[in-house]
Structures are given as C-alpha cells and as structure tokens.
Design a protein around this motif. Sequence first.
Motif, PDB file in Angstrom:
ATOM      1  N   THR A  89      -8.027   4.634  -3.584  1.00 31.78           N
ATOM      2  CA  THR A  89      -7.305   4.035  -4.706  1.00 31.78           C
ATOM      3  C   THR A  89      -8.204   3.238  -5.643  1.00 31.78           C
ATOM      4  OG1 THR A  89      -6.804   2.058  -3.396  1.00 31.78           O
ATOM      5  CG2 THR A  89      -5.162   3.858  -3.388  1.00 31.78           C
ATOM      6  N   MET A 143       0.851  -1.171   0.000  1.00 33.17           N
ATOM      7  CA  MET A 143       0.000   0.000   0.000  1.00 33.17           C
ATOM      8  C   MET A 143       0.902   1.241   0.000  1.00 33.17           C
ATOM      9  SD  MET A 143      -2.598  -1.452   2.931  1.00 33.17           S
ATOM     10  CE  MET A 143      -3.703  -0.035   3.018  1.00 33.17           C
ATOM     11  N   PRO A 203       0.908   5.166   0.649  1.00 36.52           N
ATOM     12  CA  PRO A 203       0.082   6.243   1.207  1.00 36.52           C
ATOM     13  C   PRO A 203       0.382   7.601   0.595  1.00 36.52           C
ATOM     14  CG  PRO A 203       1.920   5.789   2.654  1.00 36.52           C
ATOM     15  CD  PRO A 203       2.032   4.812   1.514  1.00 36.52           C
ATOM     16  N   GLU A 262      -3.292  10.730   4.581  1.00 35.31           N
ATOM     17  CA  GLU A 262      -4.250   9.652   4.305  1.00 35.31           C
ATOM     18  C   GLU A 262      -4.092   8.550   5.345  1.00 35.31           C
ATOM     19  OE1 GLU A 262      -5.380   7.772   0.150  1.00 35.31           O
ATOM     20  OE2 GLU A 262      -3.495   6.899   0.881  1.00 35.31           O
ATOM     21  N   ARG A 272       1.348   7.813  -7.441  1.00 37.76           N
ATOM     22  CA  ARG A 272       1.763   8.250  -6.106  1.00 37.76           C
ATOM     23  C   ARG A 272       3.274   8.339  -5.927  1.00 37.76           C
ATOM     24  NH1 ARG A 272      -2.546   6.643  -1.556  1.00 37.76           N
ATOM     25  NH2 ARG A 272      -4.404   7.354  -2.685  1.00 37.76           N
ATOM     26  N   TRP A 298      -7.398   4.460   2.445  1.00 35.66           N
ATOM     27  CA  TRP A 298      -6.649   4.104   1.235  1.00 35.66           C
ATOM     28  C   TRP A 298      -7.474   3.284   0.253  1.00 35.66           C
ATOM     29  CZ3 TRP A 298      -5.195  -0.556  -0.878  1.00 35.66           C
ATOM     30  CH2 TRP A 298      -4.162  -0.549  -1.819  1.00 35.66           C
TER      31      TRP A 298
END
Length: 237
Positions: A117, A102, A104, A108, A207, A113
């Motif tokens: 996403t 994951m 971030p 957040e 990201r 999340w």
Amino acid sequence: MATYVLVPGADGAGWYWHLVLPELRAAGHDAVSLDLPMHDAADLDDVADAIAEAATGALAAARSAGREGGPLVLVAQSLAGFSAPLVCTRLPVDRLILVNAMVPRPGETAGEWWDATGQPAARAARAEADGRRGPDAQFDLRTDFFHDVPAAVTDEAFAAQPGPPPSGVFAQPWPLASWPDVPTRFLQGRDDRFFPLEFQRRVVRERLGLDVEEVPGGHLGALSRPRELARALTGPA
C-alpha cells in the motif's frame, strides 16, 4: 437499535473500546468488545472465531433480556480489518464498519500490506509535513498513536503492557476471494499520523471502491474522541 461488536486492533485488548461502549449503550444499543486470542499460534481464523463467538453471545444476551438484538454491526479497528470480514462467512452480519483500518486484498498477508500500500512512505511524508524530522520522525507509540489521547488514558494503556500480536495474524494470507457482500462503511481519523487520511482515501478507493468518512481524532479515536466516534458509528450508513 443494533448490536455492536467492537473489535480491537493489534494489541488485541477489548479495553481499547471502554470509552465508546457506554456511549453506544446510552443511545439504546447493545454493545460489546472482546479480548482477541494472543497465543503464539493464533491466526486470522482464530481471531474471526473469537469475534463470532462474542457476537453470538451478545445477540443471545440481548434476546434473553427481551430485546431483539439486531442488526449485527461489526466494528473493526486498524489490524482488525483483516479478521472482522471473515466473520461474515460464519454469521449473518448486517453491517461492517472499518475504523482507521487495514483493507486486505485476497491472498495478501498483513505482513505484506505495508509495502503493497505504500504505508511507510505515507507515514514518513505525514511526519515531514508536521515538521517531525530526523529522530522525531521515527515510529514511536506515544507520538504516532497517543499524540491526542488524554494523559491519564495514555498512562492506563501503557500500564497494561500489551504484548505484540501473534505472528500468525501477519503471516496467514487473507482467505476470502473477495470482500464480503455486506454493507461497509469506512471511518478515518483526520489526524491519524500512522495511516494518514489521504493515504487511506487512496487505498480504500482502490480496494473497496468506497469514500472514507472523515472523523475527528488520530489513530486511537476510541480513546481520544469516544463520543464523536460513537456518534459516527451510529450515524447514517
């Protein structure tokens, strides 16, 4: 040679990496894993402190044995993508390697999340593409996580009966203002049903501005393809 600190995902059990550790050591590296704090009040900072302590201990052990111990490489599985980067504010980390992780954004939470996403829709689309419909498309640990893990290893994992991760880990906003200025790689299992490959390609590009490195196996590649994963971890950055 390097010192690898392998951080488990949501179940917090260092056992997750038990098949990868000997592969890294056989290649001449120092490698450790750890059990993460699982008490109810634990949050991302508590987890990061535990990782930093394990890393410091691993480096000290290497030096006492006459080895240099570095560079320091943190490897983060799944949920550990939220906690491992925080260690970079505590220790001089040389590399971060995210595995099926994951990623971030500042502020957040790990609880936010999923919808941010689009993970639920991506997982459902993967189930549909695989021909898993109706009840078979509902999340199931064995189906989504252990589908490619050998039966004996799966049985051992379920016998341990790990508890859920602390709620604080999902509730604390990610505290960094930006991703750490540390060389970062992202390894993604091509057969991951939980975080599908194309979903992760999009999220990681948006990201982190990185391309994912495709590796064999599903979400639990350290259990299903440990040798291949160890080779990928020690491969070129």
